[in-house]
Motif scaffolding. Structure first.
Motif, PDB file in Angstrom:
ATOM      1  N   ASN A  30       5.923  11.104  -1.372  1.00 42.14           N
ATOM      2  CA  ASN A  30       6.667  10.735  -0.168  1.00 42.14           C
ATOM      3  C   ASN A  30       5.973   9.608   0.595  1.00 42.14           C
ATOM      4  O   ASN A  30       6.627   8.706   1.123  1.00 42.14           O
ATOM      5  CB  ASN A  30       6.836  11.947   0.740  1.00 42.14           C
ATOM      6  N   ALA A  31       4.652   9.674   0.653  1.00 42.69           N
ATOM      7  CA  ALA A  31       3.892   8.623   1.340  1.00 42.69           C
ATOM      8  C   ALA A  31       4.078   7.279   0.637  1.00 42.69           C
ATOM      9  O   ALA A  31       4.257   6.239   1.284  1.00 42.69           O
ATOM     10  CB  ALA A  31       2.408   8.995   1.391  1.00 42.69           C
ATOM     11  N   ARG A  32       4.035   7.299  -0.678  1.00 40.44           N
ATOM     12  CA  ARG A  32       4.181   6.066  -1.452  1.00 40.44           C
ATOM     13  C   ARG A  32       5.565   5.430  -1.199  1.00 40.44           C
ATOM     14  O   ARG A  32       5.674   4.225  -0.974  1.00 40.44           O
ATOM     15  CB  ARG A  32       3.998   6.362  -2.935  1.00 40.44           C
ATOM     16  N   ALA A  33       6.605   6.265  -1.242  1.00 44.49           N
ATOM     17  CA  ALA A  33       7.959   5.748  -1.038  1.00 44.49           C
ATOM     18  C   ALA A  33       8.113   5.142   0.361  1.00 44.49           C
ATOM     19  O   ALA A  33       8.713   4.062   0.529  1.00 44.49           O
ATOM     20  CB  ALA A  33       8.974   6.873  -1.249  1.00 44.49           C
ATOM     21  N   ALA A  34       7.568   5.815   1.357  1.00 45.33           N
ATOM     22  CA  ALA A  34       7.683   5.305   2.733  1.00 45.33           C
ATOM     23  C   ALA A  34       6.906   4.006   2.915  1.00 45.33           C
ATOM     24  O   ALA A  34       7.371   3.078   3.584  1.00 45.33           O
ATOM     25  CB  ALA A  34       7.189   6.365   3.728  1.00 45.33           C
ATOM     26  N   ALA A  35       5.716   3.928   2.329  1.00 45.63           N
ATOM     27  CA  ALA A  35       4.907   2.709   2.455  1.00 45.63           C
ATOM     28  C   ALA A  35       5.597   1.525   1.791  1.00 45.63           C
ATOM     29  O   ALA A  35       5.638   0.410   2.351  1.00 45.63           O
ATOM     30  CB  ALA A  35       3.523   2.930   1.847  1.00 45.63           C
ATOM     31  N   HIS A  36       6.155   1.740   0.601  1.00 41.84           N
ATOM     32  CA  HIS A  36       6.855   0.654  -0.084  1.00 41.84           C
ATOM     33  C   HIS A  36       8.086   0.201   0.712  1.00 41.84           C
ATOM     34  O   HIS A  36       8.375  -1.003   0.785  1.00 41.84           O
ATOM     35  CB  HIS A  36       7.280   1.095  -1.483  1.00 41.84           C
ATOM     36  N   LYS A  37       8.785   1.142   1.320  1.00 42.81           N
ATOM     37  CA  LYS A  37       9.953   0.773   2.124  1.00 42.81           C
ATOM     38  C   LYS A  37       9.544  -0.030   3.352  1.00 42.81           C
ATOM     39  O   LYS A  37      10.216  -1.014   3.718  1.00 42.81           O
ATOM     40  CB  LYS A  37      10.709   2.034   2.544  1.00 42.81           C
ATOM     41  N   ALA A  38       8.453   0.366   3.995  1.00 47.39           N
ATOM     42  CA  ALA A  38       7.965  -0.378   5.160  1.00 47.39           C
ATOM     43  C   ALA A  38       7.640  -1.819   4.785  1.00 47.39           C
ATOM     44  O   ALA A  38       7.989  -2.762   5.497  1.00 47.39           O
ATOM     45  CB  ALA A  38       6.733   0.309   5.749  1.00 47.39           C
ATOM     46  N   LEU A  39       6.983  -1.998   3.645  1.00 50.60           N
ATOM     47  CA  LEU A  39       6.613  -3.352   3.209  1.00 50.60           C
ATOM     48  C   LEU A  39       7.823  -4.142   2.726  1.00 50.60           C
ATOM     49  O   LEU A  39       7.843  -5.370   2.828  1.00 50.60           O
ATOM     50  CB  LEU A  39       5.556  -3.270   2.110  1.00 50.60           C
ATOM     51  N   GLU A  40       8.816  -3.462   2.215  1.00 57.17           N
ATOM     52  CA  GLU A  40      10.057  -4.143   1.824  1.00 57.17           C
ATOM     53  C   GLU A  40      10.731  -4.752   3.056  1.00 57.17           C
ATOM     54  O   GLU A  40      11.261  -5.870   3.009  1.00 57.17           O
ATOM     55  CB  GLU A  40      10.989  -3.145   1.146  1.00 57.17           C
ATOM     56  N   ILE A  41      10.692  -4.027   4.168  1.00 53.53           N
ATOM     57  CA  ILE A  41      11.295  -4.524   5.406  1.00 53.53           C
ATOM     58  C   ILE A  41      10.411  -5.569   6.068  1.00 53.53           C
ATOM     59  O   ILE A  41      10.883  -6.603   6.541  1.00 53.53           O
ATOM     60  CB  ILE A  41      11.558  -3.351   6.380  1.00 53.53           C
ATOM     61  N   ASP A  42       9.098  -5.307   6.124  1.00 50.49           N
ATOM     62  CA  ASP A  42       8.162  -6.219   6.790  1.00 50.49           C
ATOM     63  C   ASP A  42       6.879  -6.326   5.970  1.00 50.49           C
ATOM     64  O   ASP A  42       5.990  -5.486   6.089  1.00 50.49           O
ATOM     65  CB  ASP A  42       7.839  -5.724   8.198  1.00 50.49           C
ATOM     66  N   PRO A  43       6.761  -7.350   5.132  1.00 49.20           N
ATOM     67  CA  PRO A  43       5.568  -7.496   4.277  1.00 49.20           C
ATOM     68  C   PRO A  43       4.289  -7.793   5.043  1.00 49.20           C
ATOM     69  O   PRO A  43       3.207  -7.766   4.448  1.00 49.20           O
ATOM     70  CB  PRO A  43       5.945  -8.689   3.370  1.00 49.20           C
ATOM     71  N   GLU A  44       4.391  -8.071   6.348  1.00 46.25           N
ATOM     72  CA  GLU A  44       3.202  -8.441   7.122  1.00 46.25           C
ATOM     73  C   GLU A  44       2.486  -7.256   7.742  1.00 46.25           C
ATOM     74  O   GLU A  44       1.466  -7.427   8.408  1.00 46.25           O
ATOM     75  CB  GLU A  44       3.601  -9.427   8.232  1.00 46.25           C
ATOM     76  N   LEU A  45       2.988  -6.050   7.551  1.00 46.13           N
ATOM     77  CA  LEU A  45       2.329  -4.875   8.136  1.00 46.13           C
ATOM     78  C   LEU A  45       1.079  -4.515   7.337  1.00 46.13           C
ATOM     79  O   LEU A  45       1.116  -4.445   6.099  1.00 46.13           O
ATOM     80  CB  LEU A  45       3.285  -3.684   8.155  1.00 46.13           C
ATOM     81  N   ALA A  46      -0.010  -4.242   8.037  1.00 44.46           N
ATOM     82  CA  ALA A  46      -1.259  -3.874   7.366  1.00 44.46           C
ATOM     83  C   ALA A  46      -1.301  -2.390   7.019  1.00 44.46           C
ATOM     84  O   ALA A  46      -1.825  -1.999   5.967  1.00 44.46           O
ATOM     85  CB  ALA A  46      -2.450  -4.226   8.249  1.00 44.46           C
ATOM     86  N   GLU A  47      -0.749  -1.534   7.890  1.00 50.80           N
ATOM     87  CA  GLU A  47      -0.899  -0.092   7.724  1.00 50.80           C
ATOM     88  C   GLU A  47      -0.334   0.436   6.402  1.00 50.80           C
ATOM     89  O   GLU A  47      -0.977   1.279   5.756  1.00 50.80           O
ATOM     90  CB  GLU A  47      -0.256   0.639   8.913  1.00 50.80           C
ATOM     91  N   PRO A  48       0.845  -0.014   5.957  1.00 49.33           N
ATOM     92  CA  PRO A  48       1.340   0.507   4.670  1.00 49.33           C
ATOM     93  C   PRO A  48       0.445   0.129   3.493  1.00 49.33           C
ATOM     94  O   PRO A  48       0.340   0.902   2.528  1.00 49.33           O
ATOM     95  CB  PRO A  48       2.732  -0.136   4.546  1.00 49.33           C
ATOM     96  N   HIS A  49      -0.191  -1.048   3.556  1.00 48.60           N
ATOM     97  CA  HIS A  49      -1.128  -1.408   2.493  1.00 48.60           C
ATOM     98  C   HIS A  49      -2.305  -0.433   2.464  1.00 48.60           C
ATOM     99  O   HIS A  49      -2.775  -0.030   1.386  1.00 48.60           O
ATOM    100  CB  HIS A  49      -1.630  -2.841   2.694  1.00 48.60           C
ATOM    101  N   ALA A  50      -2.787  -0.047   3.644  1.00 50.94           N
ATOM    102  CA  ALA A  50      -3.893   0.906   3.699  1.00 50.94           C
ATOM    103  C   ALA A  50      -3.460   2.267   3.173  1.00 50.94           C
ATOM    104  O   ALA A  50      -4.210   2.952   2.457  1.00 50.94           O
ATOM    105  CB  ALA A  50      -4.415   1.026   5.131  1.00 50.94           C
ATOM    106  N   ALA A  51      -2.236   2.691   3.514  1.00 54.08           N
ATOM    107  CA  ALA A  51      -1.734   3.972   3.007  1.00 54.08           C
ATOM    108  C   ALA A  51      -1.612   3.945   1.481  1.00 54.08           C
ATOM    109  O   ALA A  51      -1.991   4.913   0.800  1.00 54.08           O
ATOM    110  CB  ALA A  51      -0.378   4.283   3.648  1.00 54.08           C
TER     111      ALA A  51
END
Length: 598
Positions: A340-361
């Motif tokens: 679930n964490a992986r899916a949410a992080a990938h979706k966050a980066l799909e919407i905004d590739p500039e976010l740092a937090e999903p890369h850390a997750a």
């Protein structure tokens, strides 16, 4: 003298070629007024100017008539001697040659005015040294409604995130500043502990559909108020408030922002007020770090996503919640939480590739769940590159480097995280654990004691300290900690005294082997009382301390087969307890299967 033909400002510095107001080429001498209207007020520029600041916002009805900077003095045109046509054609009544007695006086007046303007510009208007570190204290909820606490906390955290985007500004993270929540702020003390130059505090008052936020920015060196402001917004307009505040604060900190920086701090991730407030509630509960609260946070993040499916921060918060849940609960299973964490992080980066937090997750998932260590390092580095002030990314990357046996790099990352969050018990404890893994036991013990000064009740630090005492052979101190754990867990006093006496007697008779044998016996008794099985990694840990190396290896193999999410397995390369079996082929085969460097 030169004059601008457009705005008709006079410049007495002949080296200037273009008007500082509108950029038009200057012409020599005076320019006649336009034919279709009266002459407008003009200003005489006496020296080469720098940047001009009125101190007032655009749209103010009243403008100051005299402005000064460290290089500029600007005066209303009415202050000029009248009549005056040009340098080449001076009126007889007011020319210097016609009245020589006035010349020394006028020169003296000009010199005094210029010097006074320069002094005032230096003393009162010239910006002070740029502030490079700030703490945003938890906003006080003055609404009289505990249910609105998420709003004051959430607005604080959101502003911390916005200000963290400003280059060369050290913004203390949430975990450090929220330790002061509910306390009377002793600004000098806080400044010393957090090592900051400025402190921003605020009060939030919710009145029906309106929210009032009053802010005060203080220079802690002088305890002078640099700036204060009150913002009144409808709840439906709160999504734009953070960018307004971040922009105003950066201006008052004398921070110069590029266009890219300005757009970054002014960025609104959603225009949906309902989604924004649901996101704030999610973060509010996620930060409490209990199983129940993390699950509530997950519910609110999902509701925020339902309200705005394009809300990248809500997906990022959801990824953060799922990625930490395995450390607090066994349900759902770790593989479900990480998926679930992986899916949410990938979706966050799909919407905004500039976010740092999903890369850390994603890095944590690749590191702890997938054991894909090369890709994990890339994601850790990416997160830090995108947000160098993201303390958790430095902390997690430091743990990764420790597991790889790269101790110098791990200590450097842990110290960087500590600089960003000096009062985080997790970060301070992890620095101690890195010292421990590097066999710097004295440094580890000292660091654990520093951490206990921050939070004397934090069990994670106490357990880590017990490991360091064992490695140093400090068994009396270790048994004192055992007794403390018994008291903290509510063990009846008679039973706690009996167990303590048995442990001390075993150590007195048989040394460290006796201590660990008794520890294994008591651990197995506790597991049977609860109808549970002693986890294989715990059994392996105790057996290797006793010297039962073959049994320890068997339990490690069982741990690897039955639960790949057991974080004990990630410590095999570096934890001192495994030194007696490190050269064994069976141990190295386990290391190989995990993917750890040998």
């Amino acid at each position: 003298m030169k004059r601008c033909p457009e705005c008709r400002r006079d410049y007495y510095d002949d080296t200037l070629l273009y008007c500082l107001e509108d950029g038009n080429a200057l012409v020599q001498g005076s320019v006649p007024p336009p034919q279709d209207g009266p002459d407008e007020p003009a200003t005489a520029i006496l020296s080469e100017p720098g940047a001009i600041s009125t101190g007032l916002r655009d749209g103010d009805a009243t403008r100051a008539q005299v402005h000064t900077t460290d290089q500029t003095a600007i005066f209303p045109r009415d202050a000029e001697a009248k009549p005056q046509e040009s340098i080449g054609k001076i009126s007889e009544r007011h020319s210097f040659s016609a009245n020589r007695a006035a010349k020394p006086l006028i020169v003296a007046v000009v010199v005094v005015v210029v010097l006074a303007g320069g002094f005032l510009g230096y003393r009162y208007i010239t910006p002070a040294k740029q502030i490079e570190s700030i703490a945003v204290m938890p906003f006080v909820n003055e609404s009289g409604n505990a249910d609105a606490e998420f709003l004051s906390d959430g607005m604080t955290e959101t502003l911390i995130g916005s200000l963290s985007q400003i280059p060369n500004l050290n913004v203390k993270a949430r975990s450090s500043v929220f330790r002061y929540k509910g306390q009377d702020y002793d600004l000098p003390k806080i400044a010393r502990e957090l090592k900051v130059q400025a402190i921003l505090s605020g009060r939030v008052l919710q009145r029906g559909e309106q929210v009032v936020l009053a802010l005060e920015l203080v220079d802690v060196a002088t305890e002078n108020v640099i700036w204060s402001e009150s913002y009144t917004r409808k709840q439906s307009d709160l999504t734009t408030l953070q960018s307004d505040i971040a922009r105003d604060v950066s201006n008052k900190l004398r921070t110069r922002l590029s266009g890219v920086d300005q757009s970054q701090i002014a960025k609104n991730y959603t225009t949906n007020a309902e989604a924004y407030q649901l996101y704030l509630k999610g973060r509010y509960y996620w930060n409490k770090r209990t199983r129940e609260d993390i699950n509530r946070g997950i519910e609110y993040f999902n509701q925020a996503i339902a309200a705005d499916p394009g809300y990248a921060l809500a997906y990022s918060g959801l990824a953060d919640a799922w990625v930490v849940l395995p450390s607090f609960a066994n349900k759902p299973p770790p593989e479900t939480a990480y998926a679930n964490a992986r899916a949410a992080a990938h979706k966050a980066l799909e919407i905004d590739p500039e976010l740092a937090e999903p890369h850390a997750a994603l890095a944590v998932i690749l590191h702890e769940a997938d054991w894909n260590f090369p890709e994990a390092e890339k994601e850790y580095r990416k997160a830090i590159e995108m947000d160098p002030n993201y303390a958790s990314a430095h902390q997690w990357y430091g743990e990764y480097l420790k597991h790889m046996g790269r101790f110098d790099e791990a200590i450097a990352e842990s110290k960087r995280a500590q600089e960003l969050e000096p009062l985080s018990v997790i970060i301070n404890m992890m620095l101690g654990r890195t010292y421990f893994a590097a066999r710097r036991f004295d440094d580890a013990i000292a660091q654990y004691h520093k951490t206990l000064e921050i939070d004397p009740e934090f069990d994670g630090v106490i357990f880590s300290l017990s490991e360091a005492y064992a490695a140093k052979g400090m068994y009396n101190e270790l048994m004192d900690i055992d007794r403390r754990f018994a008291d903290d867990e509510g063990v009846p006093a008679d039973e706690a005294n009996r167990r303590d006496a048995e442990m001390r007697d075993a150590y007195k008779k048989f040394g460290s082997r006796g201590y660990w044998s008794k520890s294994l016996e008591l651990a197995e008794q506790d597991a049977r009382k609860r109808n549970l099985e002693l986890p294989p990694s715990v059994a392996a840990f105790l057996h290797v301390q006793i010297g039962n190396n073959e049994q320890a290896l068997s339990f490690l193999e069982s741990a690897l087969q039955r639960n790949r999410y057991d974080k004990t397995l990630l410590t095999l390369k570096v934890h001192p307890v495994w030194d007696p079996v490190r050269a064994e082929p069976r141990f190295q085969e386990i290391m190989h299967k995990i993917g750890l460097p040998l």
